[in-house]
Design an enzyme around this catalytic site. Structure first.
Site, mmCIF file in Angstrom:
data_model
loop_
_atom_site.group_PDB
_atom_site.id
_atom_site.type_symbol
_atom_site.label_atom_id
_atom_site.label_comp_id
_atom_site.label_asym_id
_atom_site.label_seq_id
_atom_site.Cartn_x
_atom_site.Cartn_y
_atom_site.Cartn_z
ATOM 1 N N GLY A 79 50.465 38.219 3.204
ATOM 2 C CA GLY A 79 52.148 37.726 3.727
ATOM 3 C C GLY A 79 52.991 37.786 4.442
ATOM 4 O O GLY A 79 54.055 37.027 4.650
ATOM 5 N N ALA A 102 51.668 37.486 -1.847
ATOM 6 C CA ALA A 102 51.588 36.228 -2.055
ATOM 7 C C ALA A 102 51.893 36.496 -3.648
ATOM 8 O O ALA A 102 50.872 37.650 -4.014
ATOM 9 C CB ALA A 102 50.311 35.203 -1.457
ATOM 10 N N GLU A 146 52.671 38.971 7.559
ATOM 11 C CA GLU A 146 52.427 37.949 8.079
ATOM 12 C C GLU A 146 53.345 36.482 8.714
ATOM 13 O O GLU A 146 53.770 36.420 9.431
ATOM 14 C CB GLU A 146 51.594 36.784 7.502
ATOM 15 C CG GLU A 146 50.083 37.265 7.230
ATOM 16 C CD GLU A 146 49.149 36.428 6.373
ATOM 17 O OE1 GLU A 146 47.915 35.957 6.657
ATOM 18 O OE2 GLU A 146 49.278 35.983 5.235
ATOM 19 N N GLU A 194 44.146 41.689 2.160
ATOM 20 C CA GLU A 194 43.998 40.729 1.188
ATOM 21 C C GLU A 194 41.885 40.929 0.763
ATOM 22 O O GLU A 194 41.500 40.241 -0.241
ATOM 23 C CB GLU A 194 43.387 38.848 1.982
ATOM 24 C CG GLU A 194 44.000 38.137 1.818
ATOM 25 C CD GLU A 194 46.058 39.223 2.934
ATOM 26 O OE1 GLU A 194 47.017 38.477 3.151
ATOM 27 O OE2 GLU A 194 45.619 39.869 3.807
#
Length: 260
Positions: free
Chosen positions: A112, A66, A115, A135
């Site tokens: 992300g 991200a 994900e 993360e």
């Protein structure tokens, strides 16, 4: 919506979405998530599109994470909204899409990015792919479904190790773990993805929609997957696709599914 960070190609009832932010290693920012939502929605509504492939531009990354600069100074409440909106707009949205989605993972799929790949219905990787959820090295946890989908796909212990070490797994280990279905050289990644997509497109889109619903139900704590399967199985009997599929089988010909 005019797309700035993605582009779409369509051929033979298959759409390919390419995330196109190569200078940022295709990182997901707010604009890109919004564009992906609109693209998936538009393609899912298009009855001519039977399969969607999603990939990243260039040879280095599928999606390298991200865009941290967008949320580095968020409050607790803003963080919750970020995760909830992201899951609603993209990750859960893709997971529950009626049109099958294949992730063609070319290079890094981190945070992300992984994900997003995990929210697709299955994954194919290039042999240079590396995947992880880093993360915790930033003082936060995966917030776009990573803690749930990774454990569902590879088991609790392996997911815990990957998440807590903030480490990466290479394509071979991802294949061994069941995180991806196939690993191929990068120049074979899209051809294989499109070949499998073509095989899917030969089948009933209505039946595939109900198959996605039934499989997903087995991973929801408040839903009985077996009952969902029974209901979906029965519903198929009332469709034009069922009539065409069974008639074609009895007549020993290839089915031409109307998609209804």
């Amino acid at each position: 919506m005019d797309y700035e960070n993605i582009y779409i190609e369509e051929e033979n009832n298959i759409a390919t979405i390419t995330i196109n932010r190569p200078k940022k290693l295709n990182a997901l920012n707010k604009r890109t998530i919004a564009e992906l939502h609109e693209a998936f929605k538009e393609l899912d509504d298009d009855k001519d599109i039977q399969v969607i492939v999603v990939t990243g531009s260039g040879e280095k990354a599928f999606v390298a994470g991200a865009d941290i600069s967008e949320f580095a100074h968020f409050s607790q409440e803003e963080g919750k909204v970020l995760a909830a909106e992201g899951q609603r707009l993209l990750f859960n949205f893709v997971d529950n899409l009626c049109t099958p989605v294949i992730a063609a993972v070319n290079g890094f799929a981190l945070g992300g990015g992984l994900e997003l790949a995990m929210s697709c219905h299955f994954r194919i990787a290039s042999d240079n792919a590396k995947m992880g959820l880093p993360e915790v090295s930033l003082g936060v946890i995966p917030g776009y479904g990573g803690t749930q989908r990774l454990a569902q796909l590879i088991g609790k212990g392996r997911a815990m190790e990957i998440i807590m070490t903030a480490g990466m797994v290479d394509a071979k280990k991802a294949l061994d773990y069941g995180l991806v279905n196939h690993v191929v050289p990068q120049d074979e990644l899209l051809p294989l993805s499109l070949k499998i997509a073509s095989r899917i497109s030969n089948n009933s889109p209505v039946a595939i929609k109900y198959a996605i619903k039934a499989v997903n139900a087995g991973f929801k704590y408040d839903v009985n997957g077996y009952e969902t399967e029974i209901d979906a199985f029965g519903t198929c009997f009332g469709t034009d696709d069922f009539k065409e599929g069974t008639t074609a089988f009895l007549e020993k010909r290839k089915a031409d599914f109307p998609g209804s």
